[in-house]
Design a protein around this motif. Structure first.
Motif, PDB file in Angstrom:
ATOM      1  N   ALA A   1       0.856  -1.187   0.000  1.00 50.87           N
ATOM      2  CA  ALA A   1       0.000   0.000   0.000  1.00 50.87           C
ATOM      3  C   ALA A   1       0.893   1.239   0.000  1.00 50.87           C
ATOM      4  O   ALA A   1       1.437   1.612   1.033  1.00 50.87           O
ATOM      5  CB  ALA A   1      -0.913  -0.007   1.223  1.00 50.87           C
ATOM      6  N   PRO A   2       1.062   1.880  -1.171  1.00 52.94           N
ATOM      7  CA  PRO A   2       1.920   3.062  -1.223  1.00 52.94           C
ATOM      8  C   PRO A   2       1.292   4.310  -0.597  1.00 52.94           C
ATOM      9  O   PRO A   2       1.996   5.261  -0.270  1.00 52.94           O
ATOM     10  CB  PRO A   2       2.150   3.267  -2.720  1.00 52.94           C
ATOM     11  N   ASP A   3      -0.035   4.302  -0.412  1.00 48.84           N
ATOM     12  CA  ASP A   3      -0.727   5.471   0.134  1.00 48.84           C
ATOM     13  C   ASP A   3      -2.065   5.050   0.747  1.00 48.84           C
ATOM     14  O   ASP A   3      -2.461   3.888   0.659  1.00 48.84           O
ATOM     15  CB  ASP A   3      -0.938   6.518  -0.960  1.00 48.84           C
ATOM     16  N   SER A   4      -2.761   6.000   1.341  1.00 52.01           N
ATOM     17  CA  SER A   4      -4.014   5.688   2.034  1.00 52.01           C
ATOM     18  C   SER A   4      -5.108   5.225   1.070  1.00 52.01           C
ATOM     19  O   SER A   4      -5.931   4.378   1.438  1.00 52.01           O
ATOM     20  CB  SER A   4      -4.496   6.882   2.854  1.00 52.01           C
ATOM     21  N   ALA A   5      -5.111   5.731  -0.156  1.00 50.57           N
ATOM     22  CA  ALA A   5      -6.124   5.302  -1.129  1.00 50.57           C
ATOM     23  C   ALA A   5      -5.952   3.822  -1.470  1.00 50.57           C
ATOM     24  O   ALA A   5      -6.938   3.076  -1.550  1.00 50.57           O
ATOM     25  CB  ALA A   5      -6.046   6.155  -2.392  1.00 50.57           C
ATOM     26  N   SER A   6      -4.715   3.387  -1.649  1.00 51.53           N
ATOM     27  CA  SER A   6      -4.485   1.976  -1.966  1.00 51.53           C
ATOM     28  C   SER A   6      -4.822   1.095  -0.766  1.00 51.53           C
ATOM     29  O   SER A   6      -5.340  -0.015  -0.926  1.00 51.53           O
ATOM     30  CB  SER A   6      -3.055   1.737  -2.445  1.00 51.53           C
ATOM     31  N   LEU A   7      -4.559   1.577   0.442  1.00 51.78           N
ATOM     32  CA  LEU A   7      -4.944   0.808   1.628  1.00 51.78           C
ATOM     33  C   LEU A   7      -6.467   0.706   1.707  1.00 51.78           C
ATOM     34  O   LEU A   7      -7.003  -0.344   2.058  1.00 51.78           O
ATOM     35  CB  LEU A   7      -4.388   1.443   2.901  1.00 51.78           C
ATOM     36  N   GLY A   8      -7.144   1.763   1.334  1.00 55.21           N
ATOM     37  CA  GLY A   8      -8.606   1.727   1.297  1.00 55.21           C
ATOM     38  C   GLY A   8      -9.111   0.676   0.325  1.00 55.21           C
ATOM     39  O   GLY A   8     -10.072  -0.046   0.620  1.00 55.21           O
ATOM     40  N   ARG A   9      -8.459   0.554  -0.824  1.00 56.85           N
ATOM     41  CA  ARG A   9      -8.854  -0.477  -1.799  1.00 56.85           C
ATOM     42  C   ARG A   9      -8.581  -1.872  -1.250  1.00 56.85           C
ATOM     43  O   ARG A   9      -9.380  -2.792  -1.439  1.00 56.85           O
ATOM     44  CB  ARG A   9      -8.144  -0.257  -3.127  1.00 56.85           C
ATOM     45  N   LEU A  10      -7.460  -2.035  -0.558  1.00 55.92           N
ATOM     46  CA  LEU A  10      -7.167  -3.333   0.067  1.00 55.92           C
ATOM     47  C   LEU A  10      -8.208  -3.675   1.123  1.00 55.92           C
ATOM     48  O   LEU A  10      -8.540  -4.846   1.322  1.00 55.92           O
ATOM     49  CB  LEU A  10      -5.778  -3.328   0.707  1.00 55.92           C
ATOM     50  N   SER A  11      -8.726  -2.664   1.796  1.00 59.48           N
ATOM     51  CA  SER A  11      -9.712  -2.879   2.847  1.00 59.48           C
ATOM     52  C   SER A  11     -11.048  -3.366   2.299  1.00 59.48           C
ATOM     53  O   SER A  11     -11.925  -3.757   3.067  1.00 59.48           O
ATOM     54  CB  SER A  11      -9.903  -1.599   3.668  1.00 59.48           C
ATOM     55  N   GLU A  12     -11.207  -3.350   0.985  1.00 62.63           N
ATOM     56  CA  GLU A  12     -12.410  -3.914   0.374  1.00 62.63           C
ATOM     57  C   GLU A  12     -12.379  -5.438   0.444  1.00 62.63           C
ATOM     58  O   GLU A  12     -13.399  -6.088   0.264  1.00 62.63           O
ATOM     59  CB  GLU A  12     -12.547  -3.436  -1.064  1.00 62.63           C
ATOM     60  N   ASN A  13     -11.192  -6.019   0.681  1.00 59.87           N
ATOM     61  CA  ASN A  13     -11.045  -7.459   0.880  1.00 59.87           C
ATOM     62  C   ASN A  13     -11.424  -7.791   2.320  1.00 59.87           C
ATOM     63  O   ASN A  13     -11.585  -6.909   3.152  1.00 59.87           O
ATOM     64  CB  ASN A  13      -9.603  -7.904   0.604  1.00 59.87           C
TER      65      ASN A  13
ATOM     66  N   ALA B   1      12.961  -1.993   1.734  1.00 58.08           N
ATOM     67  CA  ALA B   1      12.423  -3.354   1.681  1.00 58.08           C
ATOM     68  C   ALA B   1      11.009  -3.343   1.120  1.00 58.08           C
ATOM     69  O   ALA B   1      10.648  -4.138   0.243  1.00 58.08           O
ATOM     70  CB  ALA B   1      12.449  -3.988   3.068  1.00 58.08           C
ATOM     71  N   MET B   2      10.181  -2.422   1.612  1.00 57.10           N
ATOM     72  CA  MET B   2       8.801  -2.338   1.138  1.00 57.10           C
ATOM     73  C   MET B   2       8.733  -1.910  -0.317  1.00 57.10           C
ATOM     74  O   MET B   2       7.911  -2.407  -1.083  1.00 57.10           O
ATOM     75  CB  MET B   2       8.012  -1.380   2.017  1.00 57.10           C
ATOM     76  N   ALA B   3       9.601  -0.994  -0.710  1.00 59.34           N
ATOM     77  CA  ALA B   3       9.603  -0.510  -2.098  1.00 59.34           C
ATOM     78  C   ALA B   3       9.912  -1.630  -3.075  1.00 59.34           C
ATOM     79  O   ALA B   3       9.492  -1.565  -4.236  1.00 59.34           O
ATOM     80  CB  ALA B   3      10.604   0.619  -2.254  1.00 59.34           C
ATOM     81  N   SER B   4      10.601  -2.670  -2.617  1.00 60.75           N
ATOM     82  CA  SER B   4      10.897  -3.798  -3.519  1.00 60.75           C
ATOM     83  C   SER B   4       9.612  -4.492  -3.971  1.00 60.75           C
ATOM     84  O   SER B   4       9.598  -5.151  -5.004  1.00 60.75           O
ATOM     85  CB  SER B   4      11.821  -4.804  -2.835  1.00 60.75           C
ATOM     86  N   LEU B   5       8.537  -4.319  -3.221  1.00 58.21           N
ATOM     87  CA  LEU B   5       7.263  -4.944  -3.564  1.00 58.21           C
ATOM     88  C   LEU B   5       6.383  -4.048  -4.441  1.00 58.21           C
ATOM     89  O   LEU B   5       5.340  -4.474  -4.903  1.00 58.21           O
ATOM     90  CB  LEU B   5       6.484  -5.323  -2.298  1.00 58.21           C
ATOM     91  N   ALA B   6       6.819  -2.825  -4.674  1.00 52.83           N
ATOM     92  CA  ALA B   6       5.995  -1.876  -5.443  1.00 52.83           C
ATOM     93  C   ALA B   6       5.776  -2.337  -6.863  1.00 52.83           C
ATOM     94  O   ALA B   6       4.750  -2.045  -7.464  1.00 52.83           O
ATOM     95  CB  ALA B   6       6.653  -0.493  -5.435  1.00 52.83           C
ATOM     96  N   VAL B   7       6.712  -3.072  -7.416  1.00 54.15           N
ATOM     97  CA  VAL B   7       6.598  -3.505  -8.806  1.00 54.15           C
ATOM     98  C   VAL B   7       5.922  -4.858  -8.950  1.00 54.15           C
ATOM     99  O   VAL B   7       5.719  -5.342 -10.053  1.00 54.15           O
ATOM    100  CB  VAL B   7       7.989  -3.542  -9.498  1.00 54.15           C
ATOM    101  N   HIS B   8       5.611  -5.503  -7.832  1.00 55.79           N
ATOM    102  CA  HIS B   8       4.995  -6.824  -7.898  1.00 55.79           C
ATOM    103  C   HIS B   8       3.535  -6.779  -7.601  1.00 55.79           C
ATOM    104  O   HIS B   8       2.965  -6.350  -6.780  1.00 55.79           O
ATOM    105  CB  HIS B   8       5.694  -7.808  -6.957  1.00 55.79           C
TER     106      HIS B   8
END
Length: 105
Positions: A22-34, A98-105
């Motif tokens: 989750a790079p930002d709060s909007a993406s975390l909000g989308r994850l929270s739909e799960n 470490a977290m940024a390594s997951l940004a492209v996956h």
């Protein structure tokens, strides 16, 4: 203790090696739909661990900080699940990298 999430952050799904970035709060909000349970954990770029409330609609600091070595272990397991080889050799200088390594996956 910080009262706001420092992005990027990772959602660690209980019982699964998959991580969600989750790079930002909007993406975390989308994850929270799960379906986020109280056993799932969010770790921000400062290592602060957050507990889910209301299925991920709200997050409460747990009072714990995840050491970099533990975070790297989670990331290594995530990459191993994806079929990456030599994941045990992965090392990172800090949590944000470490977290940024997951940004492209």
């Amino acid at each position: 203790m910080t009262t706001y999430i420092n992005y990027p952050a990772l959602l660690i799904w209980q019982g699964d090696d998959e991580l969600s970035y989750a790079p930002d709060s909007a993406s975390l909000g989308r994850l929270s739909e799960n379906l986020i349970t109280e056993d799932d954990r969010l770790v921000d770029s400062q290592g602060v661990c957050w507990l889910s409330q209301d299925g991920g609609q709200h997050w409460q600091p747990s009072g714990q900080t995840m050491p970099l070595v533990q975070l790297v272990t989670h990331i290594q397991a995530h990459y191993a699940q994806l079929g990456q080889c030599c994941v045990r050799k992965m090392q990172f200088k800090d949590r944000a990298t470490a977290m940024a390594s997951l940004a492209v996956h």
